[in-house]
Enzyme design. Structure first.
Site, mmCIF file in Angstrom:
data_model
loop_
_atom_site.group_PDB
_atom_site.id
_atom_site.type_symbol
_atom_site.label_atom_id
_atom_site.label_comp_id
_atom_site.label_asym_id
_atom_site.label_seq_id
_atom_site.Cartn_x
_atom_site.Cartn_y
_atom_site.Cartn_z
ATOM 1 C CB SER A 148 4.936 22.516 118.781
ATOM 2 O OG SER A 148 4.679 21.778 119.965
ATOM 3 C CE1 TYR A 162 -0.391 22.143 117.076
ATOM 4 C CE2 TYR A 162 0.907 20.715 118.496
ATOM 5 C CZ TYR A 162 0.505 21.982 118.118
ATOM 6 O OH TYR A 162 1.007 23.081 118.771
HETATM 7 N N1 LIG Z 1 -0.207 26.526 123.969
HETATM 8 C C1 LIG Z 1 0.836 25.732 123.849
HETATM 9 O O1 LIG Z 1 1.203 25.014 124.798
HETATM 10 C C2 LIG Z 1 1.610 25.685 122.546
HETATM 11 C C3 LIG Z 1 2.801 24.924 122.528
HETATM 12 C C4 LIG Z 1 3.533 24.879 121.348
HETATM 13 C C5 LIG Z 1 3.112 25.577 120.248
HETATM 14 N N2 LIG Z 1 1.945 26.279 120.271
HETATM 15 C C6 LIG Z 1 1.555 26.987 119.048
HETATM 16 O O2 LIG Z 1 1.306 28.350 119.337
HETATM 17 C C7 LIG Z 1 0.379 28.868 118.376
HETATM 18 C C8 LIG Z 1 -0.746 29.577 119.112
HETATM 19 O O3 LIG Z 1 -1.470 28.609 119.854
HETATM 20 P P1 LIG Z 1 -2.182 28.955 121.246
HETATM 21 O O4 LIG Z 1 -1.664 28.012 122.246
HETATM 22 O O5 LIG Z 1 -2.110 30.402 121.500
HETATM 23 O O6 LIG Z 1 -3.675 28.476 120.931
HETATM 24 P P2 LIG Z 1 -5.057 29.280 120.795
HETATM 25 O O7 LIG Z 1 -5.244 30.158 121.975
HETATM 26 O O8 LIG Z 1 -6.066 28.236 120.483
HETATM 27 O O9 LIG Z 1 -4.785 30.208 119.542
HETATM 28 C C9 LIG Z 1 -4.831 29.717 118.246
HETATM 29 C C10 LIG Z 1 -4.880 30.912 117.333
HETATM 30 O O10 LIG Z 1 -4.962 30.446 115.982
HETATM 31 C C11 LIG Z 1 -6.026 31.121 115.357
HETATM 32 N N3 LIG Z 1 -6.689 30.261 114.380
HETATM 33 C C12 LIG Z 1 -7.106 28.974 114.564
HETATM 34 N N4 LIG Z 1 -7.702 28.530 113.444
HETATM 35 C C13 LIG Z 1 -7.656 29.554 112.546
HETATM 36 C C14 LIG Z 1 -8.102 29.719 111.212
HETATM 37 N N5 LIG Z 1 -8.734 28.738 110.529
HETATM 38 N N6 LIG Z 1 -7.894 30.899 110.601
HETATM 39 C C15 LIG Z 1 -7.274 31.913 111.262
HETATM 40 N N7 LIG Z 1 -6.816 31.830 112.515
HETATM 41 C C16 LIG Z 1 -7.008 30.658 113.158
HETATM 42 C C17 LIG Z 1 -7.018 31.496 116.449
HETATM 43 O O11 LIG Z 1 -7.712 32.655 116.044
HETATM 44 P P3 LIG Z 1 -9.291 32.904 116.349
HETATM 45 O O12 LIG Z 1 -9.790 31.746 117.188
HETATM 46 O O13 LIG Z 1 -9.333 34.207 117.085
HETATM 47 O O14 LIG Z 1 -9.932 32.958 115.013
HETATM 48 C C18 LIG Z 1 -6.098 31.759 117.622
HETATM 49 O O15 LIG Z 1 -5.705 33.094 117.703
HETATM 50 C C19 LIG Z 1 -0.097 27.675 117.541
HETATM 51 O O16 LIG Z 1 0.628 27.628 116.323
HETATM 52 C C20 LIG Z 1 0.273 26.484 118.406
HETATM 53 O O17 LIG Z 1 0.458 25.320 117.653
HETATM 54 C C21 LIG Z 1 1.191 26.359 121.410
#
Ligand SMILES: NC(=O)c1ccc[n+]([C@@H]2O[C@H](COP(=O)([O-])OP(=O)(O)OC[C@H]3O[C@@H](n4cnc5c(N)ncnc54)[C@H](OP(=O)(O)O)[C@@H]3O)[C@@H](O)[C@H]2O)c1
Length: 216
Positions: A148, A162
């Site tokens: 990130s 985080y």
């Molecule tokens: N959105 C942003 O702006 C952003 C920016 C920088 C980096 N990121 C990174 O991108 C990645 C995806 O995030 P996102 O934004 O797409 O958020 P999200 O929609 O909340 O997705 C998070 C994912 O992680 C999975 N997850 C969470 N806890 C888990 C657990 N205990 N076991 C297995 N799976 C788990 C969830 O799966 P289920 O809920 O289906 O189980 C979901 O698919 C993350 O690593 C995040 O840090 C996001």
């Protein structure tokens, strides 16, 4: 050269690909000809998402709780049991915890470090034999870790564990890249900025945030 970045025929595991960024990555890889395996903590959610993604190519959905190393080992066992090669591992599943410094709870550390840092390591470790088996000098296997921007820069949002976990995965990526180069496996991290997903829903609810976004 035309297929330097081609993914046709590759098998890709994306943790947490049933929604959010992982789902977007899954769709683009399927459209480019890859086969994709996605995961969710809920089997039904992963299978429903996989069914929707099947419109673009071959996709299967597995259940995996990646909050512990045991969960990561169990997912690796499921992948091995499929008996197919694996070319790419995308460690995307992640979790955030936001709270003011004064009330930031201790419990916000082990959870976040486990899923954002330890699980990618354990999955890498467990899936090395499969990834190695599909790797060649001209076409290495790939591991991609989701970092990130907040692992690089200091931002005001109080997500202490985080941001530290994302800095940690960036450095772990460098270390693993150095260790695995000789095994023909590349390791890289992506550091996205803001994307509108469930993870960032609380940011959109902050007073003034939506108005500011609407102005841009
Ligand atoms: N959105 C942003 O702006 C952003 C920016 C920088 C980096 N990121 C990174 O991108 C990645 C995806 O995030 P996102 O934004 O797409 O958020 P999200 O929609 O909340 O997705 C998070 C994912 O992680 C999975 N997850 C969470 N806890 C888990 C657990 N205990 N076991 C297995 N799976 C788990 C969830 O799966 P289920 O809920 O289906 O189980 C979901 O698919 C993350 O690593 C995040 O840090 C996001």
């Amino acid at each position: 050269m035309s297929d330097l970045f081609g993914v046709a025929g590759k098998r890709v595991l994306i943790t947490g690909g049933a929604q959010g960024l992982g789902n977007m990555i899954a769709e683009r890889l399927l459209c480019a000809g890859a086969e994709v395996i996605i995961t969710s903590r809920k089997l039904e959610a992963s299978q429903e998402a996989a069914m929707a993604l099947q419109a673009h190519g071959k996709c299967i959905g597995l259940q995996a709780d990646l909050s512990t190393a045991d969960g990561a080992v169990a997912l690796a066992d499921q992948i091995k049991a499929l008996g197919e090669p694996l070319h790419v591992l995308i460690n995307n599943a992640g979790k955030v915890w936001g709270a003011p410094l004064e009330s930031f709870p201790d419990k916000a550390w082990p959870d976040i470090m486990s899923i954002n840092v330890q699980t990618p390591f354990t999955l890498t470790h467990e899936l090395l034999p499969l990834l190695s088996a599909s790797a060649t000098t001209g076409d290495p296997a790939r591991i991609i870790n989701m970092g990130s921007l907040v692992g690089h820069v200091v931002e005001k949002r109080p997500a202490f564990s985080y941001a530290a976990s994302k800095a940690a995965i960036h450095h772990l990526t460098r270390i693993l890249a150095a260790h695995l180069a000789a095994s023909k496996i590349t390791v890289n991290a992506i550091a996205p900025g803001y994307f509108s997903t469930r993870m960032t829903a609380s940011m959109r609810c902050r007073p003034g945030r939506q108005a500011a976004r609407n102005r841009t």
